[in-house]
Design a protein around this motif. Sequence first.
Motif, mmCIF file in Angstrom:
data_model
loop_
_atom_site.group_PDB
_atom_site.id
_atom_site.type_symbol
_atom_site.label_atom_id
_atom_site.label_comp_id
_atom_site.label_asym_id
_atom_site.label_seq_id
_atom_site.Cartn_x
_atom_site.Cartn_y
_atom_site.Cartn_z
ATOM 1 N N SER A 258 -7.751 3.585 -13.502
ATOM 2 C CA SER A 258 -7.977 2.141 -13.441
ATOM 3 C C SER A 258 -7.090 1.466 -12.411
ATOM 4 O O SER A 258 -7.386 0.353 -11.972
ATOM 5 N N ARG A 259 -5.995 2.127 -12.005
ATOM 6 C CA ARG A 259 -5.105 1.515 -11.016
ATOM 7 C C ARG A 259 -4.854 2.397 -9.787
ATOM 8 O O ARG A 259 -4.219 1.949 -8.836
ATOM 9 N N THR A 260 -5.333 3.634 -9.826
ATOM 10 C CA THR A 260 -5.176 4.543 -8.687
ATOM 11 C C THR A 260 -6.536 5.143 -8.349
ATOM 12 O O THR A 260 -7.173 5.727 -9.222
ATOM 13 N N ALA B 8 -6.967 5.736 -17.832
ATOM 14 C CA ALA B 8 -5.908 4.735 -17.647
ATOM 15 C C ALA B 8 -5.295 4.833 -16.258
ATOM 16 O O ALA B 8 -5.009 3.816 -15.616
ATOM 17 N N TRP B 9 -5.100 6.065 -15.780
ATOM 18 C CA TRP B 9 -4.562 6.248 -14.434
ATOM 19 C C TRP B 9 -5.569 5.794 -13.379
ATOM 20 O O TRP B 9 -5.212 5.130 -12.401
ATOM 21 N N GLN C 243 4.284 6.816 -7.082
ATOM 22 C CA GLN C 243 3.504 5.750 -6.477
ATOM 23 C C GLN C 243 2.571 6.360 -5.439
ATOM 24 O O GLN C 243 2.977 6.707 -4.329
ATOM 25 N N PRO D 221 -11.012 -3.036 -1.004
ATOM 26 C CA PRO D 221 -11.178 -2.784 -2.448
ATOM 27 C C PRO D 221 -12.455 -3.361 -3.038
ATOM 28 O O PRO D 221 -12.914 -2.900 -4.095
ATOM 29 N N ARG E 27 -11.060 2.521 0.246
ATOM 30 C CA ARG E 27 -10.932 1.704 -0.971
ATOM 31 C C ARG E 27 -9.639 0.888 -0.959
ATOM 32 O O ARG E 27 -9.586 -0.210 -1.520
ATOM 33 N N ARG F 163 0.835 -1.197 0.000
ATOM 34 C CA ARG F 163 0.000 0.000 0.000
ATOM 35 C C ARG F 163 0.870 1.247 0.000
ATOM 36 O O ARG F 163 1.629 1.471 0.945
#
Length: 327
Positions: free
Chosen positions: A136-138, A133-134, A115, A300, A296, A58
């Motif tokens: 989708s993972r952050t 796009a960002w 990160q 998640p 989140r 994390r």
Amino acid sequence: MATMRQIAAAAGVSAKTVSRVFNDDPHVLPETRERVESIMRELDYVPNSLATAFRSGRPSVIGVAVPDIVDPFFAEIARAVERTARDHDMSTLVTSLGDDPDRERAVLEPMLRRQLAGVVLAPIGDDQSSLAAWASRTPFVFVDRAPGGLTADAFTQDDFGGAFAATTHLVEHGHDRIAFVGDQLALPTTAERLRGYRAALTEAGLPADEELIVLGAATREGAARALATVGSRATALFSSNAVCTMALLPALAEPPLPLVAFGDFPLAELLRPSVSVITQDPEALGRLAAQRIIDRLDRPDGRYRRSTVLPVHLVERDSCRAASAVR
């Protein structure tokens, strides 16, 4: 700077035990915890945040991007994010986006390449689809303004209802020619507040005079032009945000036009006349946004409401009264 291995050697324990002490693992014996913590203090041990993030899976930094960190409203959002992050042993990285919607992504990308645990974003444009796009993972959480072209959590305030209440309040004070002064309609907040202003006039049976709707008032020069445009036709003003209000005040004549502003600002209650405002809660916006990112990360698969609208409230001071009453 001492390392975890050096702390472990000095305490006669394993590096894993030092890690457990630092992370407040309840299974560590009290005497072991006391010995390790004493040596940590002696050697001024500071954990490697990147290594900690790698081990825990994390990241430990929340990004905050707002139009202008000097603006008191956005500064309070950033402070609230920072306080909430600190309570969870995290830090923040803050940037100002400026006022050019075309540069929103370019300003954001250097931050996004780090990160991050998540991003709290008050957008300046009306389309954030290029951030998909960002996102989708952050985790992205939007504040003050909802996202356009992107599905993400958002905490906003009741822009329509606040503008409706402000305009109605001026109507109740006997005004039938109320000017709307704002910055730019590209901002969803301004568009919603204009919609609330129009709805209040319609509810009161008053026409919306397009010549009394003036934009571009976020600077002193723009505010002066706005006041010159409405001229003597307006009997009262509704200012759509605190930046416009602060730009308007130096240009108001004596006695000033009755005024209600969307958004409180420093010293508003100390001015003469004191300024009636629709109050927002930037602290709640920042706190809730940061907590949503943390939730989140921790859960998640949890179910969360995507859009939350916080209430706003009218605070009546002197400026909404008839000009003769506040001389």
